[in-house]
Scaffold this motif. Structure first.
Motif, PDB file in Angstrom:
ATOM      1  N   ASP A   1       0.831  -1.192   0.000  1.00  0.00           N
ATOM      2  CA  ASP A   1       0.000   0.000   0.000  1.00  0.00           C
ATOM      3  C   ASP A   1       0.869   1.248   0.000  1.00  0.00           C
ATOM      4  OD1 ASP A   1      -2.389  -1.416   0.068  1.00  0.00           O
ATOM      5  OD2 ASP A   1      -2.318  -1.583   2.248  1.00  0.00           O
ATOM      6  N   ARG A   2       1.952   1.229   0.796  1.00  0.00           N
ATOM      7  CA  ARG A   2       2.820   2.405   0.852  1.00  0.00           C
ATOM      8  C   ARG A   2       3.436   2.687  -0.502  1.00  0.00           C
ATOM      9  NH1 ARG A   2       4.638  -0.060   5.515  1.00  0.00           N
ATOM     10  NH2 ARG A   2       6.644  -0.562   4.583  1.00  0.00           N
ATOM     11  N   GLU A   3       3.808   1.621  -1.224  1.00  0.00           N
ATOM     12  CA  GLU A   3       4.455   1.818  -2.503  1.00  0.00           C
ATOM     13  C   GLU A   3       3.506   2.424  -3.525  1.00  0.00           C
ATOM     14  OE1 GLU A   3       5.919  -2.052  -3.316  1.00  0.00           O
ATOM     15  OE2 GLU A   3       7.687  -1.826  -2.024  1.00  0.00           O
ATOM     16  N   ASN A   4       2.205   2.245  -3.338  1.00  0.00           N
ATOM     17  CA  ASN A   4       1.219   2.810  -4.244  1.00  0.00           C
ATOM     18  C   ASN A   4       0.484   3.990  -3.623  1.00  0.00           C
ATOM     19  OD1 ASN A   4       1.467   0.905  -6.451  1.00  0.00           O
ATOM     20  ND2 ASN A   4       0.672  -0.606  -5.010  1.00  0.00           N
ATOM     21  N   SER A   5       1.013   4.496  -2.508  1.00  0.00           N
ATOM     22  CA  SER A   5       0.287   5.503  -1.753  1.00  0.00           C
ATOM     23  C   SER A   5       0.472   6.879  -2.346  1.00  0.00           C
ATOM     24  CB  SER A   5       0.736   5.495  -0.293  1.00  0.00           C
ATOM     25  OG  SER A   5       2.110   5.788  -0.206  1.00  0.00           O
ATOM     26  N   MET A   6      -0.234   7.803  -1.787  1.00  0.00           N
ATOM     27  CA  MET A   6      -0.376   9.123  -2.356  1.00  0.00           C
ATOM     28  C   MET A   6       0.814   9.998  -2.011  1.00  0.00           C
ATOM     29  SD  MET A   6      -3.795  11.249  -1.794  1.00  0.00           S
ATOM     30  CE  MET A   6      -3.963  12.954  -2.234  1.00  0.00           C
ATOM     31  N   ALA A   7       1.485  10.528  -3.022  1.00  0.00           N
ATOM     32  CA  ALA A   7       2.607  11.421  -2.799  1.00  0.00           C
ATOM     33  C   ALA A   7       2.159  12.870  -2.711  1.00  0.00           C
ATOM     34  CB  ALA A   7       3.645  11.246  -3.897  1.00  0.00           C
ATOM     35  N   LEU A   8       0.897  13.138  -3.058  1.00  0.00           N
ATOM     36  CA  LEU A   8       0.272  14.436  -2.792  1.00  0.00           C
ATOM     37  C   LEU A   8      -0.740  14.214  -1.682  1.00  0.00           C
ATOM     38  CD1 LEU A   8      -0.365  15.749  -6.436  1.00  0.00           C
ATOM     39  CD2 LEU A   8       1.680  15.944  -5.024  1.00  0.00           C
ATOM     40  N   TRP A   9      -0.470  14.782  -0.522  1.00  0.00           N
ATOM     41  CA  TRP A   9      -1.259  14.475   0.678  1.00  0.00           C
ATOM     42  C   TRP A   9      -2.437  15.451   0.780  1.00  0.00           C
ATOM     43  CZ3 TRP A   9       3.292  13.762   4.691  1.00  0.00           C
ATOM     44  CH2 TRP A   9       4.103  12.704   4.264  1.00  0.00           C
ATOM     45  N   THR A  10      -3.371  15.333  -0.161  1.00  0.00           N
ATOM     46  CA  THR A  10      -4.423  16.334  -0.295  1.00  0.00           C
ATOM     47  C   THR A  10      -5.453  16.284   0.822  1.00  0.00           C
ATOM     48  OG1 THR A  10      -5.540  14.820  -1.848  1.00  0.00           O
ATOM     49  CG2 THR A  10      -4.168  16.566  -2.785  1.00  0.00           C
ATOM     50  N   ASP A  11      -5.469  15.230   1.621  1.00  0.00           N
ATOM     51  CA  ASP A  11      -6.368  15.216   2.766  1.00  0.00           C
ATOM     52  C   ASP A  11      -5.802  16.023   3.935  1.00  0.00           C
ATOM     53  OD1 ASP A  11      -4.354  13.261   2.995  1.00  0.00           O
ATOM     54  OD2 ASP A  11      -5.522  12.125   4.471  1.00  0.00           O
ATOM     55  N   LEU A  12      -4.499  16.286   3.927  1.00  0.00           N
ATOM     56  CA  LEU A  12      -3.867  17.093   4.969  1.00  0.00           C
ATOM     57  C   LEU A  12      -3.489  18.484   4.486  1.00  0.00           C
ATOM     58  CD1 LEU A  12      -1.353  14.556   6.610  1.00  0.00           C
ATOM     59  CD2 LEU A  12      -3.632  15.194   7.411  1.00  0.00           C
ATOM     60  N   ALA A  13      -3.147  18.594   3.210  1.00  0.00           N
ATOM     61  CA  ALA A  13      -2.564  19.826   2.683  1.00  0.00           C
ATOM     62  C   ALA A  13      -3.255  20.231   1.382  1.00  0.00           C
ATOM     63  CB  ALA A  13      -1.066  19.641   2.433  1.00  0.00           C
ATOM     64  N   THR A  14      -3.249  21.518   1.105  1.00  0.00           N
ATOM     65  CA  THR A  14      -3.728  22.045  -0.170  1.00  0.00           C
ATOM     66  C   THR A  14      -2.573  22.057  -1.161  1.00  0.00           C
ATOM     67  OG1 THR A  14      -5.334  23.448   0.959  1.00  0.00           O
ATOM     68  CG2 THR A  14      -4.792  24.021  -1.316  1.00  0.00           C
ATOM     69  N   TRP A  15      -2.783  21.452  -2.319  1.00  0.00           N
ATOM     70  CA  TRP A  15      -1.732  21.428  -3.332  1.00  0.00           C
ATOM     71  C   TRP A  15      -1.556  22.827  -3.914  1.00  0.00           C
ATOM     72  CZ3 TRP A  15       2.433  19.306  -4.936  1.00  0.00           C
ATOM     73  CH2 TRP A  15       2.876  19.444  -6.250  1.00  0.00           C
ATOM     74  N   ARG A  16      -0.343  23.405  -3.747  1.00  0.00           N
ATOM     75  CA  ARG A  16      -0.035  24.736  -4.244  1.00  0.00           C
ATOM     76  C   ARG A  16       1.122  24.714  -5.241  1.00  0.00           C
ATOM     77  NH1 ARG A  16      -2.024  28.934  -1.044  1.00  0.00           N
ATOM     78  NH2 ARG A  16      -1.301  30.234  -2.782  1.00  0.00           N
ATOM     79  N   GLY A  17       1.609  23.524  -5.581  1.00  0.00           N
ATOM     80  CA  GLY A  17       2.625  23.411  -6.617  1.00  0.00           C
ATOM     81  C   GLY A  17       1.962  23.479  -7.980  1.00  0.00           C
ATOM     82  N   PRO A  18       2.728  23.185  -9.015  1.00  0.00           N
ATOM     83  CA  PRO A  18       4.102  22.695  -8.974  1.00  0.00           C
ATOM     84  C   PRO A  18       5.108  23.843  -8.917  1.00  0.00           C
ATOM     85  CG  PRO A  18       3.358  22.718 -11.222  1.00  0.00           C
ATOM     86  CD  PRO A  18       2.192  23.190 -10.386  1.00  0.00           C
ATOM     87  N   THR A  19       6.360  23.468  -8.689  1.00  0.00           N
ATOM     88  CA  THR A  19       7.455  24.413  -8.783  1.00  0.00           C
ATOM     89  C   THR A  19       8.611  23.759  -9.515  1.00  0.00           C
ATOM     90  OG1 THR A  19       9.095  25.723  -7.567  1.00  0.00           O
ATOM     91  CG2 THR A  19       8.225  23.767  -6.461  1.00  0.00           C
ATOM     92  N   VAL A  20       9.241  24.517 -10.390  1.00  0.00           N
ATOM     93  CA  VAL A  20      10.412  23.999 -11.095  1.00  0.00           C
ATOM     94  C   VAL A  20      11.593  23.824 -10.143  1.00  0.00           C
ATOM     95  CG1 VAL A  20      11.390  26.220 -11.800  1.00  0.00           C
ATOM     96  CG2 VAL A  20      11.731  24.203 -13.239  1.00  0.00           C
ATOM     97  N   ASN A  21      11.526  24.448  -8.970  1.00  0.00           N
ATOM     98  CA  ASN A  21      12.594  24.339  -7.970  1.00  0.00           C
ATOM     99  C   ASN A  21      12.468  23.026  -7.211  1.00  0.00           C
ATOM    100  OD1 ASN A  21      13.319  26.989  -8.685  1.00  0.00           O
ATOM    101  ND2 ASN A  21      11.923  27.845  -7.170  1.00  0.00           N
ATOM    102  N   SER A  22      12.610  21.928  -7.922  1.00  0.00           N
ATOM    103  CA  SER A  22      12.476  20.607  -7.306  1.00  0.00           C
ATOM    104  C   SER A  22      13.104  19.576  -8.225  1.00  0.00           C
ATOM    105  CB  SER A  22      11.003  20.265  -7.066  1.00  0.00           C
ATOM    106  OG  SER A  22      10.282  20.231  -8.283  1.00  0.00           O
ATOM    107  N   GLY A  23      13.343  18.389  -7.684  1.00  0.00           N
ATOM    108  CA  GLY A  23      13.969  17.352  -8.478  1.00  0.00           C
ATOM    109  C   GLY A  23      15.305  17.809  -9.032  1.00  0.00           C
ATOM    110  N   ASP A  24      15.548  17.530 -10.305  1.00  0.00           N
ATOM    111  CA  ASP A  24      16.790  17.999 -10.920  1.00  0.00           C
ATOM    112  C   ASP A  24      16.610  19.331 -11.635  1.00  0.00           C
ATOM    113  OD1 ASP A  24      15.483  17.336 -13.269  1.00  0.00           O
ATOM    114  OD2 ASP A  24      16.796  15.662 -13.773  1.00  0.00           O
TER     115      ASP A  24
END
Length: 214
Positions: free
Chosen positions: A11-34
């Motif tokens: 379940d964790r491996e397929n779980s949500m990487a955007l935690w929309t039940d706790l937080a409001t999604w305000r991304g994206p930002t290019v200042n991330s990843g590579d």
């Protein structure tokens, strides 16, 4: 091991990487990843999840969000927490934010609205505790205090400099917030105990959306 026994590894491996039940999604930002905007490449992703790092924003909630979306800033965090406890998510938790230099590939990051030498509000303590519990459930991050980059749990930005590691900003988040780490962990343990009887629902994983569309 995760305190939450109801969340299986699959379940964790397929779980949500955007935690929309706790937080409001305000991304994206290019200042991330590579930073190349090319999507979910291996160079974008976290290599492990050791814990959550507390930061002080040296700014206000909306201003911090706007700054993190500015390519000139070259900074971001996974979450931003307002003094009233609102949580914004800026970066997918499987993707590296740009918050603590050499710690970016291995630690999640939280910017808290405020200024050194201020302390967290009660609402910010609660919000940080809820994020820590979710990190425990999804990534097995232990509900404990971390004091160095080699540890695991709830850390703070200046613990890099305190241990001779290039994390930048040796004054962040300040002594007042560092002293509140036991309060956050204690509240997280309470919340985990309340949740332990009920398995956490795992929504379908959304598409990654951290790349800015021009």
């Amino acid at each position: 091991m995760s305190i939450h026994s109801g969340l299986r590894r699959a379940d964790r491996e397929n779980s949500m990487a955007l935690w929309t039940d706790l937080a409001t999604w305000r991304g994206p930002t290019v200042n991330s990843g590579d930073g190349d905007r090319n999507g979910n490449e291996a160079t974008d992703r976290m290599v492990e999840h050791r814990g959550i790092v507390l930061h002080i924003a040296e700014g206000y909630f909306e201003g911090t969000i706007a700054w993190q979306k500015n390519p000139s800033a070259r900074v971001s965090s996974h979450f931003v927490i307002a003094k009233d406890g609102r949580i914004a998510q800026m970066v997918d938790t499987d993707i590296r934010s740009w918050a603590q230099r050499s710690g970016n590939p291995t630690w999640l990051s939280v910017e808290n609205e405020g200024f050194v030498p201020g302390a967290l509000t009660a609402q910010q303590i609660e919000a940080n505790a809820r994020l820590l519990v979710r990190a425990n459930q999804i990534y097995d991050i232990p509900l404990q205090i971390a004091t160095s980059p080699s540890g695991r749990g709830l850390g703070h930005h200046s613990m890099g400099a305190e241990n001779g590691v290039n994390w930048g900003h040796p004054q962040c988040p300040g002594p007042a917030i560092i002293a509140q780490k036991p309060d956050i962990v204690a509240r997280a343990l309470e919340l985990a105990g309340e949740d332990s009887a009920t398995p956490v629902p795992v929504p379908e994983r959304p598409r990654h959306r951290w790349i800015i569309d021009d």
